[in-house]
Structure formats: structure tokens, C-alpha cells
Design a protein around this motif. Structure first.
Motif, short mmCIF file in Angstrom:
data_model
loop_
_atom_site.label_atom_id
_atom_site.label_comp_id
_atom_site.label_asym_id
_atom_site.label_seq_id
_atom_site.Cartn_x
_atom_site.Cartn_y
_atom_site.Cartn_z
N TYR A 314 -3.77 34.44 -33.56
CA TYR A 314 -3.49 33.81 -31.88
C TYR A 314 -2.53 32.57 -32.28
CZ TYR A 314 -7.39 36.54 -30.58
OH TYR A 314 -8.43 37.72 -30.33
N PRO A 315 -1.20 32.82 -32.02
CA PRO A 315 -0.15 31.84 -32.19
C PRO A 315 -0.69 30.63 -31.48
CG PRO A 315 0.73 34.01 -31.98
CD PRO A 315 -0.59 34.19 -31.61
N LYS A 316 -1.21 30.75 -30.25
CA LYS A 316 -1.36 29.60 -29.27
C LYS A 316 -2.20 28.68 -29.90
CE LYS A 316 0.80 30.10 -25.08
NZ LYS A 316 1.33 29.08 -25.02
N MET A 317 -3.01 28.86 -30.95
CA MET A 317 -3.78 28.06 -31.66
C MET A 317 -3.01 26.70 -31.88
SD MET A 317 -7.13 28.98 -31.36
CE MET A 317 -7.49 27.79 -32.73
N ARG A 318 -1.91 27.01 -32.63
CA ARG A 318 -1.09 25.82 -33.29
C ARG A 318 -0.79 24.91 -32.10
NH1 ARG A 318 -0.94 22.57 -36.89
NH2 ARG A 318 -1.17 24.29 -38.60
N THR A 319 -0.08 25.73 -30.99
CA THR A 319 0.35 24.93 -29.86
C THR A 319 -0.81 23.96 -29.40
OG1 THR A 319 0.02 26.57 -28.22
CG2 THR A 319 2.09 26.67 -29.32
N VAL A 320 -2.09 24.59 -29.12
CA VAL A 320 -2.90 23.69 -28.72
C VAL A 320 -3.31 22.52 -29.53
CG1 VAL A 320 -5.35 23.74 -28.20
CG2 VAL A 320 -4.17 25.66 -27.39
N ILE A 321 -3.20 22.69 -31.05
CA ILE A 321 -3.52 21.44 -31.82
C ILE A 321 -2.46 20.45 -31.71
CG2 ILE A 321 -3.73 21.14 -34.31
CD1 ILE A 321 -6.16 22.38 -32.96
N ASP A 322 -1.19 21.08 -31.68
CA ASP A 322 -0.08 19.98 -31.63
C ASP A 322 -0.23 19.21 -30.45
OD1 ASP A 322 1.21 20.99 -33.99
OD2 ASP A 322 2.52 22.29 -32.97
N ALA A 323 -0.44 19.67 -29.19
CA ALA A 323 -0.67 19.04 -27.78
C ALA A 323 -1.89 18.08 -28.16
CB ALA A 323 -0.92 19.87 -26.84
N ILE A 324 -3.04 18.36 -28.79
CA ILE A 324 -4.13 17.64 -28.77
C ILE A 324 -3.58 16.21 -29.73
CG2 ILE A 324 -6.40 17.48 -29.85
CD1 ILE A 324 -6.89 20.27 -28.92
N GLN A 325 -2.99 16.56 -30.76
CA GLN A 325 -2.66 15.55 -31.57
C GLN A 325 -1.74 14.48 -31.15
OE1 GLN A 325 -0.89 17.19 -35.10
NE2 GLN A 325 -2.75 17.64 -36.15
N PHE A 326 -0.70 14.95 -30.03
CA PHE A 326 -0.38 13.88 -29.33
C PHE A 326 -0.91 13.19 -28.25
CE2 PHE A 326 3.67 17.17 -29.29
CZ PHE A 326 3.94 16.97 -30.51
N SER A 327 -2.22 13.67 -27.92
CA SER A 327 -3.03 13.22 -26.93
C SER A 327 -3.73 12.09 -27.59
CB SER A 327 -4.00 14.12 -26.25
OG SER A 327 -3.39 14.87 -25.44
N ALA A 328 -4.11 12.58 -29.00
CA ALA A 328 -5.23 11.57 -29.93
C ALA A 328 -4.28 10.39 -30.44
CB ALA A 328 -5.41 12.49 -31.19
N LEU A 329 -2.82 10.70 -30.43
CA LEU A 329 -2.28 9.44 -30.81
C LEU A 329 -2.08 8.38 -29.71
CD1 LEU A 329 -0.10 7.97 -32.76
CD2 LEU A 329 1.70 9.58 -32.26
N GLY A 330 -1.87 9.05 -28.47
CA GLY A 330 -1.94 8.18 -27.40
C GLY A 330 -3.13 7.46 -27.03
N ILE A 331 -4.21 8.17 -27.43
CA ILE A 331 -5.84 7.34 -27.50
C ILE A 331 -5.46 6.11 -28.35
CG2 ILE A 331 -8.19 7.53 -27.71
CD1 ILE A 331 -7.91 10.52 -26.78
N LEU A 332 -5.36 6.38 -29.70
CA LEU A 332 -5.27 5.46 -30.61
C LEU A 332 -4.21 4.29 -30.11
CD1 LEU A 332 -6.07 4.47 -33.39
CD2 LEU A 332 -4.15 5.64 -34.44
N LEU A 333 -3.12 4.63 -29.68
CA LEU A 333 -2.33 3.42 -29.00
C LEU A 333 -3.00 2.71 -27.81
CD1 LEU A 333 0.63 2.51 -28.80
CD2 LEU A 333 1.31 4.03 -27.09
N SER A 334 -3.89 3.27 -27.21
CA SER A 334 -4.53 2.60 -26.00
C SER A 334 -5.49 1.75 -26.60
CB SER A 334 -5.39 3.24 -25.09
OG SER A 334 -6.33 4.02 -25.74
N ALA A 335 -6.06 2.12 -27.98
CA ALA A 335 -7.37 1.12 -28.59
C ALA A 335 -6.21 0.30 -29.37
CB ALA A 335 -7.92 2.03 -29.60
N PHE A 336 -5.02 0.37 -29.94
CA PHE A 336 -4.52 -0.79 -30.36
C PHE A 336 -4.16 -1.89 -29.31
CE2 PHE A 336 -0.21 -2.73 -31.20
CZ PHE A 336 -0.69 -3.42 -32.18
N CYS A 337 -3.70 -1.25 -28.35
CA CYS A 337 -3.47 -2.43 -27.07
C CYS A 337 -4.63 -3.30 -26.73
CB CYS A 337 -3.02 -1.60 -25.87
SG CYS A 337 -1.53 -1.00 -26.03
N THR A 338 -5.89 -2.67 -26.53
CA THR A 338 -7.30 -3.10 -26.45
C THR A 338 -8.24 -2.25 -26.92
OG1 THR A 338 -8.63 -4.23 -24.57
CG2 THR A 338 -7.26 -2.32 -23.95
N PRO A 339 -9.15 -2.62 -27.62
CA PRO A 339 -9.14 -3.88 -28.21
C PRO A 339 -8.76 -4.71 -29.32
CG PRO A 339 -11.13 -2.84 -29.06
CD PRO A 339 -10.23 -2.08 -28.44
N VAL A 340 -8.17 -3.67 -29.96
CA VAL A 340 -7.61 -4.33 -31.47
C VAL A 340 -6.50 -5.38 -31.20
CG1 VAL A 340 -6.43 -3.55 -33.39
CG2 VAL A 340 -7.90 -1.88 -32.53
#
Length: 384
Positions: A314-340
Motif C-alpha cells: 500500500y503506497p499510501k502508507m509512506r505518504t501518511v507517515i511523511d505527513a505525520i512526521q511534519f505534524s510531529a515536528l510542529g508539536i515539538l516546535l510548540s513544546a520548544f516555545c512553551t514550556p521549554v
């Protein structure tokens, strides 16, 4: 099995430098020196471990141990690689709780180290993530949503939104890694493992809401944190912060001090959970937190690899994981802003120390243990 345990124990004692360094240690030990697996198999295992949620280095170690002499050796590999870091992090928690060191300036130094490490992780993940037209929008959007809404399920919702965007909007790809390794695990065990992974993800919150029992609450919080980490070990920071700080289990200062200390420890970064569990509920809390933050990795390894030959179609598996990694990076960016950042940088001197540590990590490639020493010393050298 003894050979597997002691080999990984040695690595658990000397593997400083975080997940990327761990993978290099594994390559040198198991491909070059011991020749337990071929380079092709190593690359194939690594590709899929990075594809799965959870700590890639720990999952890769479980895979190597399992291939060496069965599932018991996979567990022995995890114990050997993880135990030194668990003991060190619990020991740090004991030290912090006992107030042996009365001057709390060193804790502020740890917080500055944590801020620099997270900033460096964000930069590294940005460089390593795939270029895509939606990349910047998804990262910033995920960060803004996470900052604006601090609910218990906000991060899960952001990840699910990212998965949906990847599925419906990203172009399909067919360059998924091919794994030709047999784990000799029956299909029924694989389905049971994957079923347990998802069942616990939904069952533990229900048990928590009905029981009100602290060990169940700890198990739920750390299991979800371990199950939803996409994009690298540092992404566990915002997930754990949401679970333990915003619920009032421990304070921001204790949280960031532990995260800063975890950077200088050998072994997997996920043993930060051992420290948090101890700070919440002593040794029993450390046991529950450690067991449940790593449990998703075992369930995914034993459930996913035997089924990969079918799933990879299922080639869509990779596209889903790529998108999730972008979202995860955004979550980490928010944690850097507050509280880090907001809980670490209070003055111009703090900003100078943070920028200096960041510069040393990015441009001079100073090792984490030396960064820790510099960060601990900085508050005592404040000129005003």
C-alpha cells in the motif's frame, strides 16, 4: 541469549550521543565487528524501524536480538541496552528529591541545556524530513493548534489530522523499503500484537477514567506517549509534558531538569520516563512508566514485521507517515516555545548561554556530555 544481553549491556554503558549515534554504534558492532547481520539486512531493518512510531534505536535492538536467537533474546537486548540509563535516571531523581544539592542554580543550567537540545533536534529533523509543498504549512499549523488548545487529546487530534492530509492530499509513492527478513513469528501472534497495540491505546484511558488508580493513570499516560512518537525520540518531550506537567504530577522545573540530564546519559532517550515515573510515584511509578512507554515498541516490532510483506503493498502508507512526521515536528516546535524556552530563558544572560550552547552543538559538534558540563556551569558564572 547471554551473549546478546552482555553485548547490548556494553553498548548501553557507552552509547552516548542520542538516537543517531546509537544507530552508528549498532552498525559498527553487529555489521562490521560481530557480523550478526549483513549490511543489507541492517539497512532494511533500520528503514522500517524509522517508519514505525517509537524509538528507532530500541526497536532496532529488539529486532537484532530477535534475529540472533528468538524473541527472548529480543527482550534481553532491550534490557541490556536500556538498564544502565534507567538506573542513572532513577538515581538522578533520587538525588533531586533528596535535596542533596541545595543550590538550585545547577537545575537552571539543565533547563538551558534542554532548550538547546530541543532547538538542535528541531533543526536536525527539519533538515532530515522530506521536502514537500505542504511541509512548512503543516509544521506551523500543527504548532499553532497545539499552542492554542491544551486539551488532553490535542496532540492526538493533530497527528490524526496530519495522517488524513497525507492520505488524501499527498502523492502516492512506491519506494517503500523492502524487508526480506523472516522473524519466524506466526501470523496469529503478529495480529494479536497489533490488536493489543490498538486495544491498549483505547482501553487504558477508559480504565483510567473509571478506576482513578494512580498506576493505571501512569500506565495510560506513558503508553500513549510511547505509541504516538513519530519523527524521532525528541518528539516524546511534548507528549510527556502534556501528560505529566499539565496534570500537575510534577513541575516544569523538575521536568526540564530531567530532560536536560537525559541528554548526557547513555542508552535510549525514552528512559526519561523512568525519571518521571520516580518523581511521580517512587520506584513503583518508575517501573510502570518505563514498562508502558516501551511496550508499544515491542508490540509493533512483533506485530508489524511479520506482516510487512503485505502492508508494504500500500503506497499510501509512506505518504501518511511523511505527513505525520511534519505534524510531529510542529508539536515539538510548540513544546520548544512553551514550556521549554519560556521556562528556561529569563534574562539576556540566559539567552546568551542558550545561543552559545546551540552554536556549539550545531557548528562545532560538541558532544552532549560536554554541553551538559558547560550548561551546568553557566549559571554559576553569571557576572551580574
Amino acid at each position: 541469549m547471554k551473549e546478546v544481553f552482555f553485548t547490548f549491556l556494553k553498548l548501553g554503558l557507552v552509547s552516548f550521543g542520542g538516537p543517531t549515534a546509537h544507530l552508528a554504534y549498532f552498525y559498527q558492532e553487529f555489521v562490521i565487528r560481530k557480523k550478526w547481520i549483513s549490511e543489507e539486512v541492517y539497512k532494511e531493518l533500520l528503514a522500517v524501524c524509522q517508519f514505525l512510531p517509537g524509538p528507532a534505536s530500541s526497536q532496532l535492538g529488539i529486532c537484532i536480538g530477535n534475529l540472533r536467537s528468538g524473541w527472548k533474546s529480543g527482550f534481553a537486548a532491550w534490557i541490556g541496552f536500556t538498564l544502565p540509563s534507567i538506573l542513572l535516571m532513577v538515581g538522578f531523581g533520587i538525588l533531586l528529591k533528596s535535596n542533596i544539592v541545595p543550590d538550585l542554580k545547577w537545575i537552571h543550567g539543565l533547563k538551558l541545556v534542554a532548550a538547546a537540545v530541543v532547538a538542535h533536534a528541531i533543526l536536525t529533523m527539519w533538515k532530515n524530513s522530506k521536502n514537500h509543498p505542504y511541509k512548512i504549512y503543516m509544521i506551523i499549523g500543527s504548532a499553532l493548534i497545539t499552542l492554542a488548545f491544551s486539551g488532553a487529546f490535542t496532540q492526538l487530534i493533530v497527528i490524526l489530522i496530519g495522517a488524513a492530509i497525507g492520505y488524501f492530499l499527498f502523492k502516492e509513492e512506491a519506494d517503500l523499503p523492502y524487508v526480506s527478513v523472516s522473524f519466524a513469528i506466526p501470523s496469529r501472534i503478529a495480529f494479536w500484537s497489533l490488536g493489543s497495540f490498538f486495544l491498549l491505546l483505547f482501553l487504558l484511558p477508559l480504565l483510567r477514567s473509571f478506576s482513578g488508580f494512580l498506576p493505571v493513570a501512569i500506565s495510560d499516560s506513558f503508553y500513549r506517549s510511547g505509541a504516538l512518537v513519530f519523527g524521532g525520540g525528541h518528539v516524546v518531550l511534548p507528549l510527556l509534558e502534556n501528560e505529566v506537567v499539565r496534570q500537575g504530577w510534577i513541575g516544569k522545573e523538575e521536568f526540564l531538569a530531567g530532560y536536560g540530564a537525559a541528554q548526557a546519559m547513555p542508552g535510549p532517550l525514552f528512559t526519561f520516563a523512568s525519571y518521571l515515573g520516580y518523581m511521580i510515584s517512587g520506584l513503583s511509578g518508575a517501573i510502570f512508566a518505563t514498562a508502558f512507554v516501551f511496550l508499544p515498541s515491542f508490540l509493533l516490532v512483533f506485530g508489524f514485521f511479520p506482516l510487512w510483506e503485505k502492508i508494504r503493498n500500500y503506497p499510501k502508507m509512506r505518504t501518511v507517515i511523511d505527513a505525520i512526521q511534519f505534524s510531529a515536528l510542529g508539536i515539538l516546535l510548540s513544546a520548544f516555545c512553551t514550556p521549554v524556552f519560556t521556562s528556561s530563558v529569563y534574562s539576556a544572560y540566559d539567552l546568551f548561554v542558550f545561543c552559545s550552547l546551540f552554536f556549539l552543538m550545531v557548528f562545532l559538534k560538541v558532544p552532549n556530555w560536554l554541553i551538559l558540563i558547560i550548561g551546568l556551569s553557566a549559571p554559576f558564572l553569571k557576572p551580574f
